[in-house]
Design an enzyme around this catalytic site. Sequence first.
Site, PDB file in Angstrom:
ATOM      1  N   MET A 135       0.859  -1.191   0.000  1.00 18.90           N
ATOM      2  CA  MET A 135       0.000   0.000   0.000  1.00 18.90           C
ATOM      3  C   MET A 135       0.894   1.240   0.000  1.00 18.90           C
ATOM      4  SD  MET A 135      -3.452  -0.971   2.000  1.00 18.90           S
ATOM      5  CE  MET A 135      -2.870  -0.826   3.667  1.00 18.90           C
ATOM      6  N   GLY A 136       2.149   1.080  -0.405  1.00 16.45           N
ATOM      7  CA  GLY A 136       3.063   2.213  -0.480  1.00 16.45           C
ATOM      8  C   GLY A 136       3.654   2.565   0.861  1.00 16.45           C
ATOM      9  N   ALA A 137       4.199   3.806   0.970  1.00 16.26           N
ATOM     10  CA  ALA A 137       4.961   4.225   2.152  1.00 16.26           C
ATOM     11  C   ALA A 137       6.054   3.182   2.418  1.00 16.26           C
ATOM     12  CB  ALA A 137       4.052   4.428   3.359  1.00 16.26           C
ATOM     13  N   LEU A 138       6.806   2.900   1.368  1.00 18.59           N
ATOM     14  CA  LEU A 138       7.771   1.796   1.418  1.00 18.59           C
ATOM     15  C   LEU A 138       8.864   2.053   2.458  1.00 18.59           C
ATOM     16  CD1 LEU A 138       8.160   1.074  -2.413  1.00 18.59           C
ATOM     17  CD2 LEU A 138       6.484   0.160  -0.785  1.00 18.59           C
ATOM     18  N   GLN A 145      -3.099 -12.591   7.397  1.00 19.01           N
ATOM     19  CA  GLN A 145      -3.260 -12.212   5.990  1.00 19.01           C
ATOM     20  C   GLN A 145      -2.493 -13.190   5.089  1.00 19.01           C
ATOM     21  OE1 GLN A 145      -2.895  -8.006   4.437  1.00 19.01           O
ATOM     22  NE2 GLN A 145      -0.852  -8.678   3.874  1.00 19.01           N
ATOM     23  N   ARG A 181       2.591   2.283   9.363  1.00 19.70           N
ATOM     24  CA  ARG A 181       1.837   3.037  10.370  1.00 19.70           C
ATOM     25  C   ARG A 181       2.738   3.609  11.470  1.00 19.70           C
ATOM     26  NH1 ARG A 181      -2.361  -0.614   8.931  1.00 19.70           N
ATOM     27  NH2 ARG A 181      -4.245   0.570   8.475  1.00 19.70           N
ATOM     28  N   HIS A 183       9.703  -3.457   3.184  1.00 17.34           N
ATOM     29  CA  HIS A 183       9.291  -3.667   1.793  1.00 17.34           C
ATOM     30  C   HIS A 183      10.508  -3.954   0.903  1.00 17.34           C
ATOM     31  CE1 HIS A 183       5.771  -1.043   3.104  1.00 17.34           C
ATOM     32  NE2 HIS A 183       5.177  -2.121   2.647  1.00 17.34           N
ATOM     33  N   VAL A 230      10.550  -7.908   9.413  1.00 20.77           N
ATOM     34  CA  VAL A 230      11.753  -7.060   9.485  1.00 20.77           C
ATOM     35  C   VAL A 230      11.535  -6.077  10.638  1.00 20.77           C
ATOM     36  CG1 VAL A 230      13.251  -5.453   8.254  1.00 20.77           C
ATOM     37  CG2 VAL A 230      12.110  -7.310   7.005  1.00 20.77           C
TER      38      VAL A 230
END
Length: 290
Positions: free
Chosen positions: A30-33, A153, A187, A37, A176
Amino acid sequence: MQIFSTPAEMQAWSDNCRTAGRRIGLVPTMGALHTGHLALIADAAERSDDVVVSIFVNPLQFNEVSDFDGYPRPIDDDVAACEQTGVAAVFAPTAASMYPMGFQTRVVPGPLGAVMEGPTRPGHLEGVLTVVVKLFGAVRPHVAIFGEKDYQQLRIITQMAADLEFGIDVVGHPVVRDLDGLALSSRNVHLTDSERAAAVAVPRSLDAAIVAARVSDDLTDLISAATSVIDAEDAAVLEYVTVFDSITLIEFNDLAGVQRVPGVARIATAVRFGDVRLIDNRDLFESSET
Ligand code: PAF
């Protein structure tokens, strides 16, 4: 690096790759790598010829509008990070192209969705499965990498891919962590300095339960070891802490008779710090992690 904003463009590129005999690896985000990631991207690169990173803040999986609206969206930084790490294509679809007028299908998890995030976040797991099917349909990957931080998930996606014969290898990548043990999450940027300091209680609560599990079969000992670490932090509000079978996600009543080897049992927790909800989990008998 290619950037695509509609499923049709993405499919056309992927079909060409497949025709050329290339193996596609997908890292859905969802981005905000962050560094977590990047580890998933490196993992995907080892398992495929062309890595695709999808960046889509999926409205279907949010329970609170404020959480969706406030979700970080540093798209330029994300694209730059993908470029630097050798990603072949970014799939950053618009919401309208993913969910056009008339879109109505939902993918519902089975019993694996009835625990943990299922009851605490109604509709969340259904939203995740629905978007993952859309991402699989657009990117048509051979392999897809998901972080183990969202363990439930990962399990429901693995189960879905097997149940529905997608022919996609779903791979989990270990959590990680920051230097103090806090699991990396997009978040975390929303934590105030004092909440960030207190948030180390989340991994420490799991540590405490893992230590308790070495000497006790009684789950109340494990749960109270974890709970007391969280309760010691004024800013922390515990939502759940649970010990369960790693495959079925069924909660254990006690550990008597449970094989004390890695991959059998896990402990997971969800803790709120103000508006920020953090989740984490560990293998209960993974001695190398302690
Ligand atoms: O884990 C996430 O970032 C999301 O739930 C996912 C898998 C990209 C689906 O939106």
